[in-house]
Design a protein around this motif. Structure first.
Motif, PDB file in Angstrom:
ATOM      1  N   GLU A 130      -2.303  11.109  -3.131  1.00 34.21           N
ATOM      2  CA  GLU A 130      -3.302  10.181  -2.618  1.00 34.21           C
ATOM      3  C   GLU A 130      -2.739   9.374  -1.443  1.00 34.21           C
ATOM      4  O   GLU A 130      -1.533   9.305  -1.244  1.00 34.21           O
ATOM      5  CB  GLU A 130      -3.721   9.181  -3.710  1.00 34.21           C
ATOM      6  N   ALA A 131      -3.663   8.733  -0.718  1.00 36.76           N
ATOM      7  CA  ALA A 131      -3.246   7.834   0.355  1.00 36.76           C
ATOM      8  C   ALA A 131      -2.792   6.498  -0.232  1.00 36.76           C
ATOM      9  O   ALA A 131      -3.324   6.039  -1.241  1.00 36.76           O
ATOM     10  CB  ALA A 131      -4.414   7.605   1.313  1.00 36.76           C
ATOM     11  N   TYR A 132      -1.771   5.917   0.380  1.00 41.14           N
ATOM     12  CA  TYR A 132      -1.303   4.587  -0.028  1.00 41.14           C
ATOM     13  C   TYR A 132      -0.639   3.941   1.167  1.00 41.14           C
ATOM     14  O   TYR A 132      -0.235   4.635   2.112  1.00 41.14           O
ATOM     15  CB  TYR A 132      -0.332   4.672  -1.212  1.00 41.14           C
ATOM     16  N   THR A 133      -0.542   2.623   1.146  1.00 39.79           N
ATOM     17  CA  THR A 133       0.063   1.920   2.274  1.00 39.79           C
ATOM     18  C   THR A 133       1.196   1.028   1.784  1.00 39.79           C
ATOM     19  O   THR A 133       1.118   0.445   0.708  1.00 39.79           O
ATOM     20  CB  THR A 133      -0.968   1.022   2.985  1.00 39.79           C
ATOM     21  N   ILE A 134       2.245   0.945   2.577  1.00 44.33           N
ATOM     22  CA  ILE A 134       3.339   0.018   2.303  1.00 44.33           C
ATOM     23  C   ILE A 134       3.284  -1.059   3.380  1.00 44.33           C
ATOM     24  O   ILE A 134       3.341  -0.737   4.569  1.00 44.33           O
ATOM     25  CB  ILE A 134       4.697   0.731   2.357  1.00 44.33           C
ATOM     26  N   PRO A 159       3.087  10.660  -3.804  1.00 43.90           N
ATOM     27  CA  PRO A 159       1.742  10.857  -4.358  1.00 43.90           C
ATOM     28  C   PRO A 159       0.866  11.666  -3.396  1.00 43.90           C
ATOM     29  O   PRO A 159       1.031  11.576  -2.171  1.00 43.90           O
ATOM     30  CB  PRO A 159       1.191   9.431  -4.487  1.00 43.90           C
ATOM     31  N   ARG A 178      -0.338   0.144  -4.564  1.00 44.94           N
ATOM     32  CA  ARG A 178      -0.536   0.480  -3.150  1.00 44.94           C
ATOM     33  C   ARG A 178      -1.509   1.628  -2.932  1.00 44.94           C
ATOM     34  O   ARG A 178      -1.981   1.836  -1.818  1.00 44.94           O
ATOM     35  CB  ARG A 178       0.808   0.885  -2.535  1.00 44.94           C
ATOM     36  N   LEU A 179      -1.774   2.421  -3.970  1.00 40.48           N
ATOM     37  CA  LEU A 179      -2.679   3.564  -3.795  1.00 40.48           C
ATOM     38  C   LEU A 179      -4.041   3.065  -3.347  1.00 40.48           C
ATOM     39  O   LEU A 179      -4.547   2.066  -3.871  1.00 40.48           O
ATOM     40  CB  LEU A 179      -2.804   4.347  -5.098  1.00 40.48           C
ATOM     41  N   ASP A 180      -4.638   3.775  -2.411  1.00 42.04           N
ATOM     42  CA  ASP A 180      -5.980   3.413  -1.948  1.00 42.04           C
ATOM     43  C   ASP A 180      -6.910   3.278  -3.144  1.00 42.04           C
ATOM     44  O   ASP A 180      -6.989   4.189  -3.973  1.00 42.04           O
ATOM     45  CB  ASP A 180      -6.531   4.505  -1.021  1.00 42.04           C
ATOM     46  N   LYS A 217       7.211  16.811  -5.652  1.00 44.84           N
ATOM     47  CA  LYS A 217       8.277  16.466  -4.708  1.00 44.84           C
ATOM     48  C   LYS A 217       7.912  17.067  -3.356  1.00 44.84           C
ATOM     49  O   LYS A 217       7.489  18.211  -3.274  1.00 44.84           O
ATOM     50  CB  LYS A 217       9.609  17.036  -5.200  1.00 44.84           C
ATOM     51  N   TYR A 263       8.715   9.058   0.350  1.00 46.08           N
ATOM     52  CA  TYR A 263       7.685   8.134  -0.146  1.00 46.08           C
ATOM     53  C   TYR A 263       7.383   7.062   0.899  1.00 46.08           C
ATOM     54  O   TYR A 263       6.216   6.785   1.206  1.00 46.08           O
ATOM     55  CB  TYR A 263       8.138   7.476  -1.458  1.00 46.08           C
ATOM     56  N   ASP A 264       8.433   6.456   1.435  1.00 37.56           N
ATOM     57  CA  ASP A 264       8.221   5.399   2.423  1.00 37.56           C
ATOM     58  C   ASP A 264       7.583   5.962   3.697  1.00 37.56           C
ATOM     59  O   ASP A 264       6.748   5.297   4.319  1.00 37.56           O
ATOM     60  CB  ASP A 264       9.558   4.729   2.777  1.00 37.56           C
ATOM     61  N   ARG A 283      13.026  -1.468   5.748  1.00 38.07           N
ATOM     62  CA  ARG A 283      11.896  -0.579   6.068  1.00 38.07           C
ATOM     63  C   ARG A 283      11.348  -0.803   7.478  1.00 38.07           C
ATOM     64  O   ARG A 283      11.005   0.147   8.151  1.00 38.07           O
ATOM     65  CB  ARG A 283      10.748  -0.730   5.078  1.00 38.07           C
ATOM     66  N   GLU A 320      11.803  20.608 -11.493  1.00 36.02           N
ATOM     67  CA  GLU A 320      10.482  19.987 -11.558  1.00 36.02           C
ATOM     68  C   GLU A 320      10.145  19.543 -12.985  1.00 36.02           C
ATOM     69  O   GLU A 320      10.463  20.226 -13.951  1.00 36.02           O
ATOM     70  CB  GLU A 320       9.421  20.985 -11.075  1.00 36.02           C
ATOM     71  N   GLU A 378       9.623  12.088  -4.531  1.00 33.33           N
ATOM     72  CA  GLU A 378       8.278  12.053  -5.090  1.00 33.33           C
ATOM     73  C   GLU A 378       7.325  11.362  -4.127  1.00 33.33           C
ATOM     74  O   GLU A 378       7.604  10.255  -3.670  1.00 33.33           O
ATOM     75  CB  GLU A 378       8.288  11.283  -6.411  1.00 33.33           C
ATOM     76  N   MET A 418       4.955  14.173 -10.802  1.00 38.46           N
ATOM     77  CA  MET A 418       4.456  14.024  -9.428  1.00 38.46           C
ATOM     78  C   MET A 418       5.180  15.004  -8.517  1.00 38.46           C
ATOM     79  O   MET A 418       6.344  15.321  -8.733  1.00 38.46           O
ATOM     80  CB  MET A 418       4.721  12.592  -8.964  1.00 38.46           C
TER      81      MET A 418
END
Lengths: 335, 376
Positions: free
Chosen positions: A196-200, A194, B286-288, A3, A162-163, A246, B107, A192, A1
């Motif tokens: 993609e979109a993600y939510t915490i 991602p 958590r990924l969409d 950085k 990440y957060d 957080r 990496e 790292e 993934m």
């Protein structure tokens, strides 16, 4: 993934939400930089380059450079949120809250309550905080406890790239006003993240280290110092849990109380001034709810109750660091 | 490179997963002076993610225990030395004194693992590859419901000594696309075939865990000519029952506590579930689109809380060599489902192990799989 830096993670979060939802707009001083003035657009992209590139993709209608008047544009952002947009406004330094606080605590924070739940205020205020940047007393404070004090605001302190991305996407999708506090020393931290979109979710602490002897609760940049201290303690045979809440509002008190019940020892590391701080707040919580589990007095690690000094030598002494965490941890272990 | 010198072989701190930077030696499982077989359990190592057993990289005598239990060491640091009995002590001392830890790669530091993407029906199918240029028939490792290719962190390199090994992220999982069609077994099987096409493998040894095993059985039903052998680790697809509390608990889990409770059902020893493992699972959830994708797969493959398809008839009829490994303390899929299989299927039951034999008893599982591949 891949950085990415904390700065890139924040930029990616804003860009991905702007692509997903046309109601999301960005506004603030020099968010584009150079707009409206002769010269190159996007010359700056925010004072530390966090919003760079957004005006190119989304245009000047959605990336607004504002005049240097926080009272006006933070108020405008609150109004825009109340009427259906989802503004991400940048209060360049948290230290500037003084000139726009009424718009935040008396207006945005109160709308949902005073309109009986029939109004929502999906406003995000991104703001830089923290010392260690040689930026002197008016650009270095950690004023997040003041926002935490206000019912109706959510307060976020990301400690890693990440957060930062997941919490900012959550903030933009949240229907309440969120104060998103970025530590200016963390912008070049990598981790790292991602693509993609993600939510915490808010109010969900992260355990960045896991141990049985001692609990360290740390906020924002202090999480990294607490992790380093925990790694050193582990070499000495002391295992520490490090909790990164957080978000200070809502606060994951359950995780903190569970860990204290397990370890019986607590050190809190907070970069805010010591009085009425998160350190004081967590200590109150544990003294009230978990007193019978404590094997040693709670130790708090904060700066002294002074303005942030400009002298580099004094500023270095001012900011809590690894040695002070180690000293406190060993003291509670030996109690 | 300081790993070997003549017959002297270094035993070093392994790298289990991308995030591992250091490990704690918790115990030696072999004494100084003991004669060691290759693959024998040498020591217990704990990372922030998981504790596991380190297998010997070579046969010989454990000449030195350089590291002591409790010590925290960086990945690649010297734990001990293996050499034939005839090597003089002075040479061993010189090897230890001259040992230099290789600086960690930047990496993609997961030594030897490449990442790739195959074109799936509805988006990219991600995979990890070890030893992709080897000549032998490749093995493909397929994780279970809610997992990803990292579930094989203890297996992928161990199995790749003489063949390519690929670990897939099934649709809706890991880094693969979260957009699904029906989410049924045929779609999961299609992703495995897409990976085989992408790496130009006409045939492969298919190893599936849990739901991934059923997906491998589906490939064997659809395209038997492409399957060199089958192995199911705690396989789905052999009976109706599944622990629905796990599936629904996993899908509903929003908070650390809920994820922990679900993950602890997977292992015979609940202490194996660390904060980092929980955070890893939460990161995937958590990924969409991830939860929606998993819900769709659960709805299609486990309608009404029981398994939609049985592959017992396929196994009865197929000439493909099949191995089934099952933990006797599996709390997700009952090990009794391994009974009554045709005599051609080799069943190995593993005591004191739960639903994750490839993690809980990696050495044994690797040994069984390697022998199974080689027997063809």
């Amino acid at each position: 993934m891949a950085k990415k830096t904390y700065r890139q993670a924040i930029n990616e979060a804003i860009a991905s939400e702007m692509r997903r939802d046309p109601r999301v707009i960005v506004m603030g001083e020099d968010n584009a930089g150079g707009a409206g003035a002769p010269g190159e657009q996007d010359a700056w992209g925010g004072v530390l380059g966090v919003t760079k590139g957004l005006i190119g993709e989304f245009g000047a209608e959605r990336v607004l450079d504002t005049p240097i008047t926080e009272s006006a544009f933070i108020g405008a952002a609150a109004g825009a949120a109340a009427t259906g947009l989802r503004p991400v406004a940048e209060l360049m330094f948290i230290d500037f809250m003084g000139v726009c606080f009424d718009q935040i605590f008396n207006q945005a924070a109160k709308f949902r309550y005073m309109f009986g739940g029939r109004a929502v205020t999906p406003l995000v205020i991104r703001t830089m905080y923290g010392a260690g940047f040689r930026a002197a007393s008016q650009h270095s404070q950690s004023l997040y406890p003041i926002f935490t004090h206000i019912p109706g605001l959510k307060v976020v302190l990301p400690s890693s790239p990440y957060d930062a991305k997941g919490l900012l996407i959550q903030a933009i999708r949240d229907d309440d006003p969120v104060i998103f506090c970025e530590h200016k020393v963390l912008y070049d931290e990598t981790g790292e993240v991602p693509d993609e979109a993600y939510t915490i979710p808010f109010g969900e602490a992260n355990l960045t280290r896991e141990g049985k002897d001692l609990t360290i609760v740390a906020f924002g940049r202090m999480v990294n110092f607490a992790n380093q201290a925990a790694d050193q303690l582990r070499r000495d045979g002391i295992s520490a849990t490090v909790i990164d809440p957080r978000t200070t509002s809502p606060l994951d008190s359950e995780t903190i109380l569970d860990c204290v019940a397990e370890t019986g020892r607590l050190v809190v590391v907070d970069e805010a001034s010591p009085r009425c701080s998160m350190a004081a707040d967590i200590s109150r919580l544990v003294a009230e709810e978990a007193f019978s589990h404590l094997k040693a007095p709670i130790r708090t690690i904060t700066p002294p109750h002074t303005p942030v000094p400009f002298s580099p030598q004094l500023e270095d002494l001012y900011v809590p660091g690894v040695p002070r965490i180690l000293e406190a941890a060993r003291a509670v272990m030996q109690h | 490179m300081s790993e070997t010198s003549g017959d002297i072989r270094a035993v070093t701190v392994p790298k289990w997963g991308l995030a591992m930077e250091e490990g704690t030696l918790t115990a030696w499982l072999a004494g100084e002076g003991e004669t060691i077989a290759k693959g024998q359990e040498l020591a217990e190592i704990e990372s922030t993610k998981i504790a596991n057993v380190l297998e010997s990289p070579a046969a010989g005598v454990l000449r030195r225990q350089v590291a002591q239990p409790g010590q925290v060491l960086p990945v690649g640091a010297l734990l001990g030395v293996i050499a034939p009995a005839g090597v003089p002590d002075a040479d061993i001392d010189a090897f230890v004194a001259g040992f230099v830890v290789d600086p960690p790669d930047e990496e993609g530091a997961e030594a030897g693992l490449a990442e790739g993407e195959a074109a799936g029906a509805r988006g990219p199918i991600a995979y990890k590859a070890a030893n992709p240029r080897a000549e032998a028939v490749p093995a493909i490792l397929v994780h279970g419901f809610g997992g990803d290719s990292d579930n094989f962190m203890f297996n992928i390199e161990a199995l790749a000594a003489d063949r390519p090994v690929y670990a897939i992220d099934l649709p809706g999982h890991g880094r693969s696309a979260k957009t699904l069609g029906s989410g049924d077994m045929a779609e999961l099987a299609g992703a495995i075939l897409a990976l085989m096409d992408a790496v130009e493998a006409p045939r492969a040894h298919l190893v599936g865990h849990s739901l991934g095993a059923a997906a491998c059985f589906e490939v064997a039903s659809q395209a038997p000519a492409r399957v060199a052998s089958l192995a199911g680790v705690a396989p789905a697809g052999l009976g109706p029952t599944v622990n629905d509390a796990y599936i629904s608990g996993f899908l509903a889990a929003e908070r650390r506590k809920d994820v922990k409770a679900a993950l602890q059902m997977l292992f015979a020893d609940p202490d194996l579930v660390s904060a980092a493992m929980i955070e890893g699972v939460l990161r995937a959830l958590r990924l969409d689109g991830a939860r929606e994708a998993l819900s769709a797969i659960a709805a299609a493959t486990l309608p009404g809380g029981s398994q939609a398809r049985s592959y017992r008839a396929m196994l009865d009829a197929t000439p493909i060599r099949t191995l089934v490994l099952w933990g006797e303390r599996d709390a997700i899929l009952p090990p009794e489902q391994g009974e009554g299989l045709p005599a051609s299927v080799r069943l190995v039951r593993i005591p004191a192990v739960g639903h994750m034999p490839h993690m809980e008893a990696a050495a044994l599982v690797n040994e069984q799989l390697a022998a199974h591949f080689a027997a063809g």
